[in-house]
Design a protein around this motif. Structure first.
Motif, PDB file in Angstrom:
ATOM      1  N   GLY A  42       8.068   4.623 -48.236  1.00  0.00           N
ATOM      2  CA  GLY A  42       8.524   5.151 -46.863  1.00  0.00           C
ATOM      3  C   GLY A  42       9.577   4.322 -46.164  1.00  0.00           C
ATOM      4  N   ILE A  43      10.360   3.677 -46.830  1.00  0.00           N
ATOM      5  CA  ILE A  43      11.230   2.552 -46.110  1.00  0.00           C
ATOM      6  C   ILE A  43      12.281   3.436 -45.509  1.00  0.00           C
ATOM      7  N   ARG A  44      12.734   4.533 -46.174  1.00  0.00           N
ATOM      8  CA  ARG A  44      13.862   5.388 -45.678  1.00  0.00           C
ATOM      9  C   ARG A  44      13.598   6.067 -44.532  1.00  0.00           C
ATOM     10  N   ILE A  45      12.196   6.483 -44.569  1.00  0.00           N
ATOM     11  CA  ILE A  45      11.867   7.038 -42.918  1.00  0.00           C
ATOM     12  C   ILE A  45      11.883   6.064 -41.862  1.00  0.00           C
ATOM     13  N   TYR A  46      11.380   4.848 -42.128  1.00  0.00           N
ATOM     14  CA  TYR A  46      11.581   3.797 -41.237  1.00  0.00           C
ATOM     15  C   TYR A  46      12.953   3.500 -40.930  1.00  0.00           C
ATOM     16  N   LYS A  47      13.956   3.512 -41.790  1.00  0.00           N
ATOM     17  CA  LYS A  47      15.322   3.175 -41.532  1.00  0.00           C
ATOM     18  C   LYS A  47      15.950   4.315 -40.640  1.00  0.00           C
ATOM     19  N   SER A  48      15.537   5.429 -40.930  1.00  0.00           N
ATOM     20  CA  SER A  48      15.904   6.747 -40.067  1.00  0.00           C
ATOM     21  C   SER A  48      15.388   6.328 -38.583  1.00  0.00           C
ATOM     22  N   LEU A  49      14.301   6.250 -38.526  1.00  0.00           N
ATOM     23  CA  LEU A  49      13.794   6.081 -37.168  1.00  0.00           C
ATOM     24  C   LEU A  49      14.202   5.027 -36.486  1.00  0.00           C
ATOM     25  N   PHE A  50      14.619   3.701 -37.001  1.00  0.00           N
ATOM     26  CA  PHE A  50      15.244   2.695 -36.357  1.00  0.00           C
ATOM     27  C   PHE A  50      16.866   2.957 -36.237  1.00  0.00           C
ATOM     28  N   PHE A  51      17.544   3.607 -37.148  1.00  0.00           N
ATOM     29  CA  PHE A  51      18.809   3.991 -36.913  1.00  0.00           C
ATOM     30  C   PHE A  51      19.115   4.930 -36.031  1.00  0.00           C
ATOM     31  N   PHE A  52      18.162   5.822 -35.548  1.00  0.00           N
ATOM     32  CA  PHE A  52      18.280   6.818 -34.598  1.00  0.00           C
ATOM     33  C   PHE A  52      18.766   6.568 -33.250  1.00  0.00           C
ATOM     34  N   ALA A  58      15.999  -5.819 -39.519  1.00  0.00           N
ATOM     35  CA  ALA A  58      16.783  -5.705 -40.775  1.00  0.00           C
ATOM     36  C   ALA A  58      16.128  -6.346 -41.990  1.00  0.00           C
ATOM     37  N   ILE A  59      15.514  -7.517 -41.618  1.00  0.00           N
ATOM     38  CA  ILE A  59      14.862  -8.074 -42.618  1.00  0.00           C
ATOM     39  C   ILE A  59      13.748  -7.388 -42.926  1.00  0.00           C
ATOM     40  N   PHE A  60      12.920  -6.562 -42.130  1.00  0.00           N
ATOM     41  CA  PHE A  60      11.773  -5.782 -42.478  1.00  0.00           C
ATOM     42  C   PHE A  60      12.208  -4.613 -43.164  1.00  0.00           C
ATOM     43  N   LEU A  61      13.257  -3.852 -42.882  1.00  0.00           N
ATOM     44  CA  LEU A  61      13.861  -2.654 -43.645  1.00  0.00           C
ATOM     45  C   LEU A  61      14.690  -2.991 -44.944  1.00  0.00           C
ATOM     46  N   ASN A  62      14.671  -4.428 -45.099  1.00  0.00           N
ATOM     47  CA  ASN A  62      15.293  -4.593 -46.573  1.00  0.00           C
ATOM     48  C   ASN A  62      14.481  -4.834 -47.520  1.00  0.00           C
ATOM     49  N   GLN A  63      13.061  -4.423 -47.413  1.00  0.00           N
ATOM     50  CA  GLN A  63      12.271  -4.430 -48.362  1.00  0.00           C
ATOM     51  C   GLN A  63      12.154  -3.145 -49.261  1.00  0.00           C
ATOM     52  N   THR A  64      11.756  -3.213 -50.373  1.00  0.00           N
ATOM     53  CA  THR A  64      11.515  -2.121 -51.045  1.00  0.00           C
ATOM     54  C   THR A  64       9.888  -1.755 -51.218  1.00  0.00           C
ATOM     55  N   ILE A  65       9.598  -0.937 -49.959  1.00  0.00           N
ATOM     56  CA  ILE A  65       8.243  -0.450 -49.899  1.00  0.00           C
ATOM     57  C   ILE A  65       8.215   1.149 -49.676  1.00  0.00           C
ATOM     58  N   LEU A 113      21.723  -5.388 -41.736  1.00  0.00           N
ATOM     59  CA  LEU A 113      21.385  -4.976 -43.021  1.00  0.00           C
ATOM     60  C   LEU A 113      22.590  -4.881 -44.019  1.00  0.00           C
ATOM     61  N   THR A 114      23.742  -4.568 -43.392  1.00  0.00           N
ATOM     62  CA  THR A 114      24.974  -4.775 -44.111  1.00  0.00           C
ATOM     63  C   THR A 114      25.110  -6.288 -44.882  1.00  0.00           C
ATOM     64  N   GLY A 115      24.906  -7.226 -43.841  1.00  0.00           N
ATOM     65  CA  GLY A 115      25.036  -8.580 -44.409  1.00  0.00           C
ATOM     66  C   GLY A 115      24.085  -8.975 -45.524  1.00  0.00           C
ATOM     67  N   LEU A 116      22.728  -8.525 -45.311  1.00  0.00           N
ATOM     68  CA  LEU A 116      21.660  -8.799 -46.195  1.00  0.00           C
ATOM     69  C   LEU A 116      21.968  -8.385 -47.827  1.00  0.00           C
ATOM     70  N   ASN A 117      22.892  -7.125 -47.645  1.00  0.00           N
ATOM     71  CA  ASN A 117      23.177  -6.651 -49.168  1.00  0.00           C
ATOM     72  C   ASN A 117      24.247  -7.566 -49.614  1.00  0.00           C
ATOM     73  N   ASN A 118      24.825  -8.398 -48.967  1.00  0.00           N
ATOM     74  CA  ASN A 118      25.722  -9.519 -49.715  1.00  0.00           C
ATOM     75  C   ASN A 118      25.176 -10.706 -49.896  1.00  0.00           C
ATOM     76  N   VAL A 119      23.810 -10.915 -49.495  1.00  0.00           N
ATOM     77  CA  VAL A 119      23.300 -12.385 -49.722  1.00  0.00           C
ATOM     78  C   VAL A 119      23.040 -12.608 -51.320  1.00  0.00           C
TER      79      VAL A 119
END
Length: 295
Positions: free
Chosen positions: A101-111, A92-99, A177-183
């Protein structure tokens, strides 16, 4: 009546909204729990007349080798399944970055989270399959001899747990990821000005704000580990020789499969499993309540 409603509207309105959910919870959760406790005191095949035997099912249970095998496997599930919490947090910490192709990574980990446990079980069964499974072939390449994970009583439970961890890590990742959005960003900036970074930033600034997400992640992981039925059923059906049984599967096997039809004995296993689950969840709730009151 109108005067009473106007005087107590603020107090009564929330309970009126909660009433349908509370009713359903009482009928479909609380009621069956007590009914299972009652059935566990009977010798019953599910169709004929039930015969009162008191605590005989529990006496038999604690002298049952298959029960202890199932309990031991549940403990292994519980310990190793907790790896999903730190793994989900790191992803989640890795996917919380703005880099890029991050949406592709999120989709792969969410699958893994969105596919059925049955599909996960079948995929890993093929992955471990002797002669053609990818895992078997890799072990064969590196050691000269493949290992049939699901046919070896030494490894079968660990193989099933690995299959279960795949979607469980994805679930925990979503919670974090939901929790990190509220930090609070102002706290992060203040910590950076004070020189905090890396692990110190994570430990002293981020993790304290993720306590609610951590609590939920731990609870759902404990529940997932203790009710691990579907993967065991799909991948091994409790084998080989009953070595991969867990309590939920053994409960089903005794109460509803062709090997048992012993509803009272199955209910006794369910009561023991429920008691174990309540010990862990009550402990987590008490700790969280204590932490909140001390703040």
């Amino acid at each position: 009546m109108t005067a009473f409603w106007k005087a107590n509207q603020r107090k009564l309105a929330p309970w009126l909204f909660l009433a349908p959910g509370l009713l359903m919870f009482a009928v479909y959760v609380i009621g069956p729990i007590f009914e299972s406790m009652w059935i566990s005191l009977y010798d019953w095949d599910g169709l004929g007349e039930a015969r009162w035997i008191g605590t005989a099912n529990y006496v038999e249970l604690f002298d049952d080798d298959a029960f202890y095998t199932s309990l031991k496997n549940n403990v292994i599930w519980l310990v190793l399944y907790m790896l999903a919490v730190p793994a989900g947090l790191l992803i989640a910490i890795f996917l919380n970055q703005t880099i890029t192709g991050i949406r592709i990574y999120k989709s792969l980990f969410f699958f893994p989270f969105v596919i059925s446990q049955v599909v996960v079980g079948l995929m890993f069964s093929w992955f471990y399959a002797p002669d053609f499974g990818l895992f078997y072939k890799l072990i064969e390449v590196f050691t000269g001899q493949g290992i049939a994970i699901l046919a070896e009583d030494r490894f079968v439970t660990y193989g099933i747990i690995a299959a279960g961890l795949w979607p469980q890590i994805a679930y925990v990742m979503i919670l974090y990821l939901t929790g990190l959005n509220n930090v609070a960003p102002d706290q992060v900036e203040a910590a950076r000005l004070d020189g905090a970074k890396g692990w110190r930033m994570l430990w002293y600034v981020i993790l304290p704000q993720l306590r609610p997400a951590t609590f939920i992640a731990v609870v759902v992981t404990v529940i997932g580990a203790l009710r691990s039925f579907d993967l065991v059923s799909i991948m091994t059906d409790g084998g080989p020789f009953g070595s991969s049984r867990v309590l939920s599967f053994y409960m089903y096997e005794q109460a509803l499969s062709e090997y048992g039809y012993r509803m009272g004995y199955g209910a006794a296993i369910a009561v023991v499993l429920f008691a174990i689950m309540m010990v862990f969840i009550s402990g987590f709730i008490w700790k969280m309540w204590r932490d909140e009151t001390e703040r």
